[in-house]
Scaffold this active site. Structure first.
Site, PDB file in Angstrom:
ATOM      1  N   LYS B  27       0.834  -1.200   0.000  1.00 19.38           N
ATOM      2  CA  LYS B  27       0.000   0.000   0.000  1.00 19.38           C
ATOM      3  C   LYS B  27       0.861   1.239   0.000  1.00 19.38           C
ATOM      4  O   LYS B  27       0.509   2.247  -0.584  1.00 19.38           O
ATOM      5  CB  LYS B  27      -0.959  -0.021   1.183  1.00 19.38           C
ATOM      6  CG  LYS B  27      -0.299   0.392   2.476  1.00 19.38           C
ATOM      7  CD  LYS B  27      -1.259   0.671   3.593  1.00 19.38           C
ATOM      8  CE  LYS B  27      -0.432   1.034   4.816  1.00 19.38           C
ATOM      9  NZ  LYS B  27      -1.097   1.027   6.051  1.00 19.38           N
ATOM     10  N   SER B  28       2.017   1.209   0.666  1.00 24.83           N
ATOM     11  CA  SER B  28       2.792   2.442   0.764  1.00 24.83           C
ATOM     12  C   SER B  28       3.371   2.814  -0.597  1.00 24.83           C
ATOM     13  O   SER B  28       3.321   3.966  -1.000  1.00 24.83           O
ATOM     14  CB  SER B  28       3.883   2.317   1.828  1.00 24.83           C
ATOM     15  OG  SER B  28       4.848   1.377   1.442  1.00 24.83           O
ATOM     16  N   ARG B  32       2.023   6.049  -3.106  1.00 23.52           N
ATOM     17  CA  ARG B  32       2.998   7.020  -3.612  1.00 23.52           C
ATOM     18  C   ARG B  32       3.005   7.059  -5.135  1.00 23.52           C
ATOM     19  O   ARG B  32       3.086   8.121  -5.743  1.00 23.52           O
ATOM     20  CB  ARG B  32       4.391   6.668  -3.082  1.00 23.52           C
ATOM     21  CG  ARG B  32       4.590   7.032  -1.613  1.00 23.52           C
ATOM     22  CD  ARG B  32       5.850   6.366  -1.072  1.00 23.52           C
ATOM     23  NE  ARG B  32       6.199   6.813   0.265  1.00 23.52           N
ATOM     24  CZ  ARG B  32       5.670   6.349   1.390  1.00 23.52           C
ATOM     25  NH1 ARG B  32       4.725   5.420   1.331  1.00 23.52           N
ATOM     26  NH2 ARG B  32       6.065   6.798   2.570  1.00 23.52           N
ATOM     27  N   ARG B 126      -5.443  12.173  15.004  1.00 21.22           N
ATOM     28  CA  ARG B 126      -3.984  12.237  14.873  1.00 21.22           C
ATOM     29  C   ARG B 126      -3.542  13.661  14.557  1.00 21.22           C
ATOM     30  O   ARG B 126      -4.158  14.353  13.755  1.00 21.22           O
ATOM     31  CB  ARG B 126      -3.505  11.273  13.769  1.00 21.22           C
ATOM     32  CG  ARG B 126      -3.666   9.816  14.179  1.00 21.22           C
ATOM     33  CD  ARG B 126      -3.616   8.873  13.002  1.00 21.22           C
ATOM     34  NE  ARG B 126      -2.277   8.679  12.476  1.00 21.22           N
ATOM     35  CZ  ARG B 126      -2.000   7.821  11.489  1.00 21.22           C
ATOM     36  NH1 ARG B 126      -2.962   7.097  10.945  1.00 21.22           N
ATOM     37  NH2 ARG B 126      -0.762   7.692  11.053  1.00 21.22           N
ATOM     38  N   SER B 173       7.407   9.821   9.517  1.00 22.61           N
ATOM     39  CA  SER B 173       8.177  10.271   8.359  1.00 22.61           C
ATOM     40  C   SER B 173       7.236  10.747   7.252  1.00 22.61           C
ATOM     41  O   SER B 173       7.692  11.190   6.208  1.00 22.61           O
ATOM     42  CB  SER B 173       9.024   9.118   7.834  1.00 22.61           C
ATOM     43  OG  SER B 173       8.179   8.110   7.307  1.00 22.61           O
ATOM     44  N   GLN B 174       5.924  10.621   7.485  1.00 21.00           N
ATOM     45  CA  GLN B 174       4.969  10.926   6.414  1.00 21.00           C
ATOM     46  C   GLN B 174       4.965  12.404   6.067  1.00 21.00           C
ATOM     47  O   GLN B 174       4.750  12.780   4.916  1.00 21.00           O
ATOM     48  CB  GLN B 174       3.571  10.453   6.830  1.00 21.00           C
ATOM     49  CG  GLN B 174       3.497   8.929   6.935  1.00 21.00           C
ATOM     50  CD  GLN B 174       2.226   8.436   7.611  1.00 21.00           C
ATOM     51  OE1 GLN B 174       1.473   9.221   8.188  1.00 21.00           O
ATOM     52  NE2 GLN B 174       1.995   7.138   7.543  1.00 21.00           N
ATOM     53  N   ASP B 314       6.540  -1.977  10.156  1.00 21.20           N
ATOM     54  CA  ASP B 314       5.293  -2.702   9.898  1.00 21.20           C
ATOM     55  C   ASP B 314       5.333  -4.141  10.387  1.00 21.20           C
ATOM     56  O   ASP B 314       4.313  -4.827  10.411  1.00 21.20           O
ATOM     57  CB  ASP B 314       4.977  -2.695   8.397  1.00 21.20           C
ATOM     58  CG  ASP B 314       4.372  -1.365   7.968  1.00 21.20           C
ATOM     59  OD1 ASP B 314       3.839  -0.655   8.839  1.00 21.20           O
ATOM     60  OD2 ASP B 314       4.432  -1.049   6.764  1.00 21.20           O
ATOM     61  N   LYS B 341      -0.022   5.913  14.889  1.00 20.13           N
ATOM     62  CA  LYS B 341      -0.584   5.227  13.730  1.00 20.13           C
ATOM     63  C   LYS B 341      -2.104   5.176  13.879  1.00 20.13           C
ATOM     64  O   LYS B 341      -2.681   5.956  14.619  1.00 20.13           O
ATOM     65  CB  LYS B 341       0.021   3.823  13.617  1.00 20.13           C
ATOM     66  CG  LYS B 341       1.517   3.839  13.353  1.00 20.13           C
ATOM     67  CD  LYS B 341       1.786   4.393  11.960  1.00 20.13           C
ATOM     68  CE  LYS B 341       3.260   4.321  11.589  1.00 20.13           C
ATOM     69  NZ  LYS B 341       3.506   4.891  10.258  1.00 20.13           N
TER      70      LYS B 341
END
Lengths: 469, 433
Positions: B27-28, B32, B126, B173-174, B314, B341
């Site tokens: 998914k990451s 992206r 969040r 880090s997002q 993860d 998260k």
């Protein structure tokens, strides 16, 4: 009975106003929120006793309200994990046909049995004979009605699916109910509407469109539908503005002598009827320009599209009374056709508008179809009616607002009865009038008659209307 | 039966698992790639794109922004980026932090973009304060309804400019990744430096890899603490191939390791899983690998092993669930950022470990699991906290329990791995609604 006396504005209308959001959208959003197995946000919901009742019933079925404020309702649905039904906790639909029919369909998904009640007003309506879909799809419905309640017992099934027919001649609500629960069934659901002459076609379109927005696939071929098992997705549902409410503001610009009205937070729907209405407005010389960044819609009066404007109102029934109120002020001949079905609504809206506008002093004539039945109306061009007198809403909120709209263009102050019906669709209407610079005042029944006497009831209650050029 | 339609499932204990399983696409990387393709005018192709709910949310946001998406096959899309992104939208990132933060960067040059999520108790709680402060420094007008930069957020990039900006990497880090996406849209060089520490380094490498594929070169310091775009590179249409999802891979490896099994995992790349195979081997799991498969024969005794969670964030929850069955105590360290998260993956997860019957302690940036080879008695109810990682980790524990575990809000596994329960059934597991 609440009567207001409205003064024609001397130099047009202008200001910033808001319109309410749409109830049919809100009701469907609540049901989709219940059936989604994830959170959903309903932004700008339209609250009425009917949608409150539906939210309450949905909560009984397992819906959880996570947050609620003026602008947003955040709920979390149950998917197929509805609470288990029990005869000790009947669900109530009060007097709402929509709620009764859709809740009956949802109960088919539930474990255990659900007792569903409607009040006495429901007994007169064709409800039970149109719930055959439940048995067709594998659930069971028994009639437990008594003299004071419509009451059914629904036994749900874990193997729902199959073919059913829905009679769509009197109401589209059963079709909407079956379609909404169909994706939650265990097998494909096929629905056929054997009769021609569907009413509420726009509402079925709305149902299908909202289901698709929640990522459920609905195959449609005319009056046949196939829905595969699926899941409703988490959504942010922004409830669209009520374009019928908007029509009264556009009408104020048309009848009130022009000006510029800005509707704040206008959220267009994707309904074909709304687009069609805005197109009709443009032809009549009223522009509606949206600024998507500011979220506004600006209403202004310009020039009609030609010397003669013909309007087919088949797909825009709710705004026919407004169009009747606008037509006498348009710089063109206006003909509205295919409006006869509007006489089946809350009152005989077409007949009532023609006769009340006639009393106001408007030059409006019925038009007829080939069988000699009233089919619409026509106006010859701008004629300022005399006004004065007392107009009757006939118990209908739409008639009240349409007549008030028309009264804005009259020569004299006019009393309109029926403001008490406004909560049915536009509770803030009188405030919106004030925000546009329209002066109005409450008038008691006594002063109405006083007012009538003083004005000598010259608004054409007998004989010819006193229309002048 | 579509198990995702139920909001709780009973995962039953199992004697033996066997078969072959293909984990979902990452998914990451997918999220992206979808965004980079949207920012590039013209047609890009993404092979093996994930079908998880998070990636679906990204695709829907990108479609709203003007991307045209053609589904050529179930997991292959052609995505045509528009000449100009649309202004004035309300975007719904679902429950995905990465989708939100990347989009905040990519839309920071537009006029008025609003972000809202129905997941008020998860993504909606969040903080995005680091990102709002950084964007504010670049001339973006940011308004957030909630404290600490919580959703809903509106960005107005009418006056956005380039320059130099600092960003915290401690919680996530997002934000950094989002700023790098913005850098590729600006006409002047953008310098970004990490003001404290960077925990989730593998994810930043993924960002750099995707941006490079899109033609946006970023000059990154070897320690990943400072970055610079050249202001000249623009997003170009490109072809992307997505590998296997690390969180799902790690969960499947833990599933196969925890009970007697003979499971082959057929994957396409082990990104973001540095040290996980080593961990399993050291713990005593029988593993053989070749280029595209991992064969696991589970059920043996498990040794307790400590793990530096920053190497493969993860993998922490599934490995911790596995460690609950080791002889002794395992320590998962360097994981404070997991508190930010879908849920607090230290405290909330530990609470559910206790509910399941596993002894565990926590520190600010560590989770300590006291294992017991017997497994838990089962019969208890645990909650997912909207977190796919918790669902999968609790399933690992349920498989070796006496009576199984009831997992509430199990449907959120679909954020990352929609077919998790179906794949578990395919290996011989047993799940009831």
């Amino acid at each position: 009975m609440t009567t207001i006396r409205v003064s024609p504005p001397s130099s047009g209308v202008s200001g910033e106003v808001r319109v309410p959001t749409s109830k049919p959208h809100t009701q469907r959003a609540i049901l989709l929120g219940l059936l989604a197995n994830a959170p959903s946000s309903i932004v700008d919901p339209a609250w009425s006793s009917e949608s409150r009742n539906l939210l309450g019933a949905a909560t009984e079925l397992g819906l959880e309200v996570l947050e609620e404020d003026d602008q947003c309702l955040v709920v979390i649905g149950t998917g197929r994990s509805l609470t288990v039904g029990s005869a000790d906790r009947p669900l109530s639909a009060d007097g709402s046909g929509f709620n009764f029919r859709t809740l009956a369909a949802v109960a088919c998904l539930r474990r255990g049995t659900t007792v569903l009640e409607g009040n006495a007003s429901m007994l007169a309506r064709p409800v039970l004979e149109h719930l055959r879909f439940a048995a067709d799809l594998g659930a069971r419905i028994e009639d437990l009605s008594d003299s004071r309640h419509l009451r059914i017992r629904v036994t749900g099934s874990r193997r729902l699916g199959g073919d059913t027919e829905v009679d769509n001649r009197h109401s589209s609500q059963v079709l909407t109910a079956v379609l909404l629960v169909a994706p939650m069934a265990d097998r494909p659901v096929r629905v056929r509407c054997p009769q021609d002459g569907t009413v509420g076609e726009g509402y079925v379109d709305l149902t299908v469109e909202m289901m698709r927005a929640h990522r459920v696939e609905v195959e449609r071929d005319g009056s046949r539908f196939v829905v595969q098992p699926g899941s409703y997705q988490s959504q942010i549902y922004r409830v669209a503005s009520d374009f019928t409410a908007l029509s009264y503001l556009a009408g104020a610009v048309a009848a009130g002598g022009g000006g510029s009205v800005v509707v704040r937070d206008y959220s267009p729907s994707s309904l074909s009827s709304e687009a069609e209405f805005l197109e009709v407005l443009r032809h009549l010389g009223i522009s509606a320009v949206r600024d998507p960044l500011a979220g506004t819609l600006r209403l202004e009066r310009g020039t009609p599209a030609g010397p003669r404007i013909e309007i087919d109102s088949r797909n825009i029934p709710t705004v026919v009374p407004t169009l009747a109120a606008i037509a006498p002020y348009v710089d063109a001949e206006v003909v509205v056709r295919n409006a006869a079905h509007v006489n089946n609504h809350k009152c005989r809206r077409l007949d009532v508008m023609i006769s009340e506008l006639f009393r106001l002093g408007c030059d409006i004539s019925p038009t007829f179809d080939s069988r000699g039945l009233v089919d619409g109306f026509s106006t010859p061009g701008p004629r300022k009616p005399t006004g004065g007198g007392l107009l009757s809403s006939h118990g209908d909120h739409r008639i009240f607002m349409s007549l008030t709209t028309a009264a804005l263009g009259a020569r004299h102050r006019t009393a309109v009865e029926g403001a008490q019906h406004l909560p049915a669709s536009f509770p803030g209407y009188l405030q919106a009038l004030a925000d546009m610079g329209v002066y109005w005042e409450h008038s008691s029944p006594d002063s109405d008659s006083e007012c009538d006497r003083r004005l000598g009831r010259r608004s054409g209650t007998e004989g010819q209307p006193t229309a002048t050029a | 039966m579509d198990l995702l339609r139920y909001n709780e499932l009973l995962v039953k204990p199992v004697g033996k698992l066997s078969g072959t399983v293909v984990p979902p696409a990452a998914k990451s990387y997918s999220a992206r790639a979808v965004l980079a393709a949207t920012l590039a005018p013209g047609r890009s192709r993404i092979d093996n794109v994930a079908t998880s709910h998070n990636v679906r949310a990204m695709i829907e946001c990108c479609q709203a922004l003007g991307a045209q998406v053609d589904h050529l096959a179930p997991n292959r899309i052609d995505l045509t980026g528009p000449a100009r992104l649309r202004d004035g939208l309300t975007l719904n990132p679902g429950n995905s932090g990465i989708v939100l933060r990347l989009l905040m960067g990519a839309t920071a040059a537009l006029r008025r973009t609003t972000f809202m999520s129905p997941y008020v108790a998860s993504l909606g709680s969040r903080s995005n304060q680091e990102m709002l402060t950084a964007l504010g420094g670049l001339g973006v007008r940011c308004t957030a309804d909630g404290a600490e930069g919580r959703l809903p957020i509106t960005l107005d990039g009418t006056d956005v400019h380039s320059g130099s900006v600092g960003i915290s990497g401690r919680r996530s880090s997002q934000f950094l990744s989002g700023l790098l996406y913005l850098g590729g849209l600006l006409d002047e060089p953008l310098s970004v430096c990490v003001t404290d520490e960077l925990k989730a380094r593998p994810m930043v490498h993924t960002t750099l890899r995707v941006l490079e594929t899109a033609g946006v070169r970023i000059d990154a310091a070897p320690d990943l603490m400072s970055f610079r775009t050249n202001g000249a590179d623009k997003y170009h249409a490109a072809d992307y191939t997505v590998g296997s999802d690390p969180a799902s891979m790690a969960a499947l490896m833990a599933v196969a390791s925890v009970v007697e099994s003979d499971v082959v995992i057929r994957h396409s790349g082990l990104e973001e899983l540095d040290g996980v195979l080593r961990y399993l081997l050291d713990a005593g799991v029988a593993i053989t690998t070749d280029e595209s498969t991992i064969r696991i024969r589970g059920g043996g005794e498990l040794r307790p092993i400590d793990f530096d969670g920053s190497k493969a964030p993860d993998a922490v929850l599934p490995l911790a669930a596995l460690a609950a069955h080791a002889h002794g105590t395992s320590r998962f360290s360097n994981i404070e950022h997991l508190r930010y998260k879908e849920c607090d993956r230290i405290s909330d997860f530990r609470r559910e470990l206790l509910n399941a019957g596993v002894e565990a302690d926590e520190e600010r940036d560590a989770l300590i699991v006291h294992g017991s080879p017997k497994g838990v008695p089962g019969g208890s109810v645990v909650r997912s906290h909207y977190d796919h990682a918790v669902v999968m980790a609790m399933s690992v524990i349920a498989l070796r329990s006496g009576a199984g575990l009831t997992i509430q809000d199990s449907q959120y596994v679909a954020q990352t791995y929609p077919d998790f329960f179906n794949d578990l059934l395919g290996l011989g597991g047993s799940v009831a609604s």
